[in-house]
Motif scaffolding. Structure first.
Motif, short mmCIF file in Angstrom:
data_model
loop_
_atom_site.label_atom_id
_atom_site.label_comp_id
_atom_site.label_asym_id
_atom_site.label_seq_id
_atom_site.Cartn_x
_atom_site.Cartn_y
_atom_site.Cartn_z
N ASP A 47 -5.48 15.31 6.21
CA ASP A 47 -6.61 14.49 6.14
C ASP A 47 -6.34 13.54 4.89
OD1 ASP A 47 -7.98 15.27 8.38
OD2 ASP A 47 -9.30 16.28 7.30
N ILE A 48 -6.48 12.39 5.00
CA ILE A 48 -6.16 11.26 3.64
C ILE A 48 -7.63 10.35 3.65
CG2 ILE A 48 -4.84 9.43 2.60
CD1 ILE A 48 -2.38 10.88 4.06
N PHE A 49 -8.11 10.46 2.37
CA PHE A 49 -9.43 9.50 2.42
C PHE A 49 -9.37 8.30 1.76
CE2 PHE A 49 -10.22 14.22 2.76
CZ PHE A 49 -11.61 14.21 3.40
N GLU A 50 -10.54 7.44 1.98
CA GLU A 50 -10.27 6.02 1.63
C GLU A 50 -10.19 6.13 0.16
OE1 GLU A 50 -12.78 2.04 2.75
OE2 GLU A 50 -13.40 4.14 3.63
N ARG A 51 -9.46 5.06 -0.49
CA ARG A 51 -9.20 4.93 -1.98
C ARG A 51 -8.48 5.95 -2.49
NH1 ARG A 51 -13.10 1.01 -3.67
NH2 ARG A 51 -12.59 1.40 -5.97
N PRO A 91 -13.25 13.00 -2.94
CA PRO A 91 -13.85 12.86 -1.56
C PRO A 91 -13.48 14.06 -0.57
CG PRO A 91 -12.25 11.23 -1.75
CD PRO A 91 -12.41 11.87 -3.15
N TRP A 92 -12.31 14.63 -0.83
CA TRP A 92 -11.73 15.87 0.02
C TRP A 92 -12.59 17.15 -0.21
CZ3 TRP A 92 -9.11 13.23 -3.48
CH2 TRP A 92 -8.90 13.65 -4.92
N LYS A 125 -2.74 -9.39 2.80
CA LYS A 125 -3.54 -9.16 3.93
C LYS A 125 -4.75 -8.46 3.95
CE LYS A 125 -0.86 -9.74 7.71
NZ LYS A 125 0.29 -9.23 8.59
N ALA A 126 -4.80 -7.71 2.59
CA ALA A 126 -6.05 -6.86 2.52
C ALA A 126 -5.98 -5.80 3.62
CB ALA A 126 -7.47 -7.52 2.75
N PRO A 127 -4.81 -5.03 3.64
CA PRO A 127 -4.94 -4.02 4.54
C PRO A 127 -5.56 -2.67 4.08
CG PRO A 127 -2.96 -3.94 3.12
CD PRO A 127 -3.77 -5.04 2.64
N LYS A 128 -6.18 -1.88 5.10
CA LYS A 128 -6.83 -0.63 4.82
C LYS A 128 -6.05 0.09 4.17
CE LYS A 128 -10.57 -0.11 8.20
NZ LYS A 128 -10.58 -0.97 9.40
N LEU A 129 -4.58 0.19 4.58
CA LEU A 129 -3.77 1.33 4.11
C LEU A 129 -2.48 0.62 3.69
CD1 LEU A 129 -2.76 4.07 3.86
CD2 LEU A 129 -2.23 4.09 6.38
N GLU A 155 -17.96 13.51 3.84
CA GLU A 155 -16.90 12.25 3.62
C GLU A 155 -16.22 12.34 4.81
OE1 GLU A 155 -15.96 9.75 2.02
OE2 GLU A 155 -17.16 9.77 -0.02
N LYS A 156 -15.70 11.18 5.68
CA LYS A 156 -15.06 11.17 6.67
C LYS A 156 -13.54 10.54 6.38
CE LYS A 156 -17.69 12.16 10.27
NZ LYS A 156 -18.72 13.07 9.44
N PRO A 157 -12.53 11.37 6.95
CA PRO A 157 -11.19 10.82 6.27
C PRO A 157 -10.92 9.60 7.07
CG PRO A 157 -11.05 13.16 7.31
CD PRO A 157 -12.37 12.47 7.53
N LEU A 158 -10.08 8.65 6.17
CA LEU A 158 -9.55 7.46 6.56
C LEU A 158 -8.47 7.65 7.56
CD1 LEU A 158 -9.49 4.12 6.57
CD2 LEU A 158 -7.83 4.62 4.71
#
Length: 375
Positions: free
Chosen positions: A39-43, A8-9, A164-168, A14-17
């Motif tokens: 920048d760090i991306f989702e997943r 994604p980078w 708790k299913a965090p995004k990060l 792509e927008k970074p998370l």
């Protein structure tokens, strides 16, 4: 059908998370983080790698909300997280010590955060069972932490962090307490779990092998600054500085003055009276500029005779041999006093090695075997 490459980078859409924008963190007169933008991306499974005191844990603590930036901003999914207290961020942190409750069972440890949030009981049961399956701990659900192994405790801490299913998810030296063999096994389990959940993982480690194994990208840090952010392969094969080349893996560094010999080809004049080394480099250098040739030991071939068609060949005497089972590393001293390391794979059982201490040998490598670095 080809599996799409996860990069994604390299995608401008792509927008970074996570975005660190010109972040500086000072503790009194000490600058722990110095004007950092990253920048760090989702997943992503993103590794912060560096020696003790380089600022990687401070970065993680700012993401978790335990520290605030002195200057600059940190965004999570487009939101400035500075005013958001730690317990209200979609971020969870797994500590090196695991911090499990000794009086609670594995099941209760995983359920603890969900109960605190007031989640309905049927949902808690379903979520904990899902986490037990994900971390392969179903058989140990009723045991207490002291009744299971270190590797299993590590998985309990991971299950609790992901419940708790965090995004990060932030992982602070998560495998530091495990022995080498278990650590290697657990690295692949972590990668598997990260892929299955799709959660973005950011791991802090000073273990190069760990970072290179698990991460989609690695940020190499030094003195509060990011020296290079790239995939593990690029960090190893195409370091952007002497510091990164030297920090990651084993490397020979040869300093000299550069002269151009053609389009993208250079001669490195490294010792008086020694034949210049031939190097191909996509990076331009000015005439007479000081540069370092960084060449990995496995790119250096060792032989009894001088290879006829070698772009670079130097003669020396075997000073030391490190036998590592699968590999042997030869430390060869040149007449100039320089020591160059060459590595060979031990592909067959041998009663006597081809070269031993004090043997005179030739070391050779191609013009593309090393990389020319300006600093």
């Amino acid at each position: 059908m080809a599996i799409p490459v996860f990069e994604p980078w390299n995608d401008p859409d792509e927008k970074p998370l996570i975005q660190f924008q010109n972040v500086t963190k000072r503790f009194g007169d000490f600058t722990a983080i110095d004007n950092l933008t990253i920048d760090i991306f989702e997943r992503e499974f993103f590794a912060l790698l560096g020696p003790s005191g380089c600022g990687k844990t401070t970065m993680m603590r700012m993401l978790a909300g335990f520290e605030s930036p002195t200057e600059g901003k940190i965004f999570l999914a487009g939101q400035d997280i500075a005013p958001v207290p730690p317990n209200q961020r979609a971020v969870n942190m797994m500590f090196q010590s695991y911090a499990l409750f000794p009086h609670l069972s594995v099941w209760e440890n995983i359920a603890f955060g969900l109960k605190r949030e007031g989640m309905p009981k049927p949902e808690i049961n379903a979520r904990v069972d899902e986490m037990l399956r994900l971390t392969r701990l179903e058989k140990f659900a009723r045991r207490r932490p002291h009744q299971i192994s270190g590797g299993q405790r590590q998985r309990v801490a991971l299950a609790r962090s992901l419940a708790k299913a965090p995004k990060l998810l932030l992982l602070d030296e998560p495998l530091g307490a495990l022995d080498r063999k278990l650590r290697e096994e657990t690295q692949f389990e972590l990668m598997d779990i990260q892929e299955k959940t799709g959660t973005t993982f950011v791991i802090v480690t000073h273990d190069q092998e760990e970072a290179m194994t698990v991460a989609s990208r690695v940020a190499v840090m030094d003195n509060g600054q990011v020296m290079q952010v790239a995939t593990p392969a690029d960090i190893y094969e195409a370091p952007n500085s002497v510091y990164v080349a030297d920090f990651i893996g084993d490397v020979n560094l040869i300093e000299g003055k550069v002269t151009a010999t053609g389009e993208g080809t250079f001669a490195l004049h490294w010792r008086d009276g020694a034949e210049p080394l031939r190097v191909k480099s996509p990076t331009g250098f000015s005439e007479g500029q000081t540069a370092h040739l960084a060449i990995r030991p496995e790119k250096v071939t060792i032989s009894a005779e001088r290879p006829a068609d070698a772009a670079n060949a130097v003669q020396g005497k075997v000073l030391d041999i490190a036998y590592l089972g699968n590999l042997s590393t030869y430390h060869v001293e040149l007449p100039t006093g320089d020591i160059i390391k060459a590595q060979t794979a031990n592909t067959r059982r041998i009663s006597r090695r081809d070269y031993t201490w004090e043997d005179t040998v030739w070391l050779s490598w191609t013009a593309t075997g090393g990389i020319l670095l300006a600093n």
